[in-house]
Design a protein around this motif. Structure first.
Motif: not given
Length: 327
Positions: A240-242, A298-304, A308-311
């Motif tokens: 997801i990051i990439n 878990a670490s994240y900075n965005a809600n989807g 879902r949560k994403y970094l």
């Protein structure tokens, strides 16, 4: 165009030209570091006058190899979260900070590129193509990636090739975690269209320290404890990051003459100009202050979408000339 790591390589070889590759950029190195800080005085981040990706574009997914339903849903929910950015349906709006907020920051580039007549980009989830039996084998070249990308829609499209954890790709882990570019498709009713493509590899077993940082200890540098991945899958959370990084580069520098810093042969784009930055206070080896789920840790900075949560990587702000993380 690009992915995530430290150095960017231009991959325009004669073999690529033979199947109509127009422009390809890959990302190399390690997500934990940048060899040098962003030097805007020597190499300013600039708009080079070319068109940005615009209009109604579908994101088509080519799944190469074995992906389980959970892994697929991680990517699908992310794409859907981006697709819903321009929707007025309140039912799909995620809590702040959100994937939509992150993606909408791309609009800054479009406002600055008005003279290029690039209209706003609207993305939607398109088709999915499955190849669970590894029709091209488990050791792929760049030529194979372009062949896979060509299986998707070839008009108003971004075709995303995702390779499974047991698939090796030329240069993967050694100098790139993924790539993006443009191809000329087959004639459609007498017209030949260009379509964008992205490739991202699952680094779970091959090189998580290079392509899934900060969810795995880096290969070199400070060995701080890794962050817990928000979707409980180091490889796919790294994907997801990439993928996010490559989508940002595809939108703002699709043909190699859009927004980037440095040389055209090794451009730093909207997200790769901010490599390794996920929250405020980031520095080499430290991703910055991000959010932590109270239940899972878990670490994240965005809600989807779908909870879902994403970094997601910080994006370069062309107005303030700074890297802007979501948190």
């Amino acid at each position: 165009m690009s992915s995530i790591t430290l150095l960017l390589l231009l991959l325009l070889s004669s073999s690529l030209h033979s199947i109509s590759a127009t422009f390809t950029v890959a990302v190399a190195g390690n997500l934990a570091f940048a060899d040098q800080p962003l030097d805007l005085d020597s190499f300013p981040f600039e708009y080079h006058g070319g068109p940005l990706l615009s209009g109604n574009v579908t994101i088509n997914l080519i799944w190469y190899g074995n992906f389980n339903p959970s892994q697929k849903s991680i990517v699908l929910d992310f794409i859907t979260s981006i697709s819903s950015s321009s929707s007025s349906s309140k039912s799909i709006i995620s809590p702040h900070p959100s994937v939509s907020t992150w993606w909408n920051a791309i609009n800054r580039f479009y406002k600055l590129a008005k003279k290029s007549k690039s209209s706003r980009l609207t993305l939607s989830l398109g088709s999915q193509i499955l190849d669970p039996k590894y029709s091209l084998g488990k050791s792929l070249t760049d030529r194979h990636i372009l062949s896979l990308a060509s299986r998707g829609r070839q008009k108003y499209a971004i075709n995303v090739v995702l390779t499974a954890a047991d698939v090796t790709v030329n240069g993967f882990c050694f100098n790139k975690c993924g790539s993006h570019g443009v191809l000329a498709g087959a004639p459609i009713k007498g017209n030949r269209y260009k379509f964008a493509y992205i490739w991202v590899g699952n680094s779970a077993t091959q090189c998580p320290g290079q392509c899934a940082w900060p969810f795995h200890r880096p290969v070199y540098g400070p060995q701080n404890p890794p962050l817990l991945p928000p979707n409980k899958d180091v490889g796919m959370d790294g994907v997801i990051i990439n993928l996010a990084t490559l989508l940002a580069g595809t939108a703002t520098n699709p043909f190699g003459n859009g927004f980037y810093q440095g040389s055209k042969e090794a451009p730093l784009e909207a997200a790769t100009a901010c490599t390794g930055i996920f929250g405020k206070g980031a520095f080499p080896g430290y991703p910055g202050e991000v959010l932590v789920d109270r239940t899972t840790g878990a670490s994240y900075n965005a809600n989807g979408g779908n909870g879902r949560k994403y970094l997601l990587p910080a994006l370069f702000n062309p107005i303030t000339s700074t890297c802007s993380p979501l948190v």
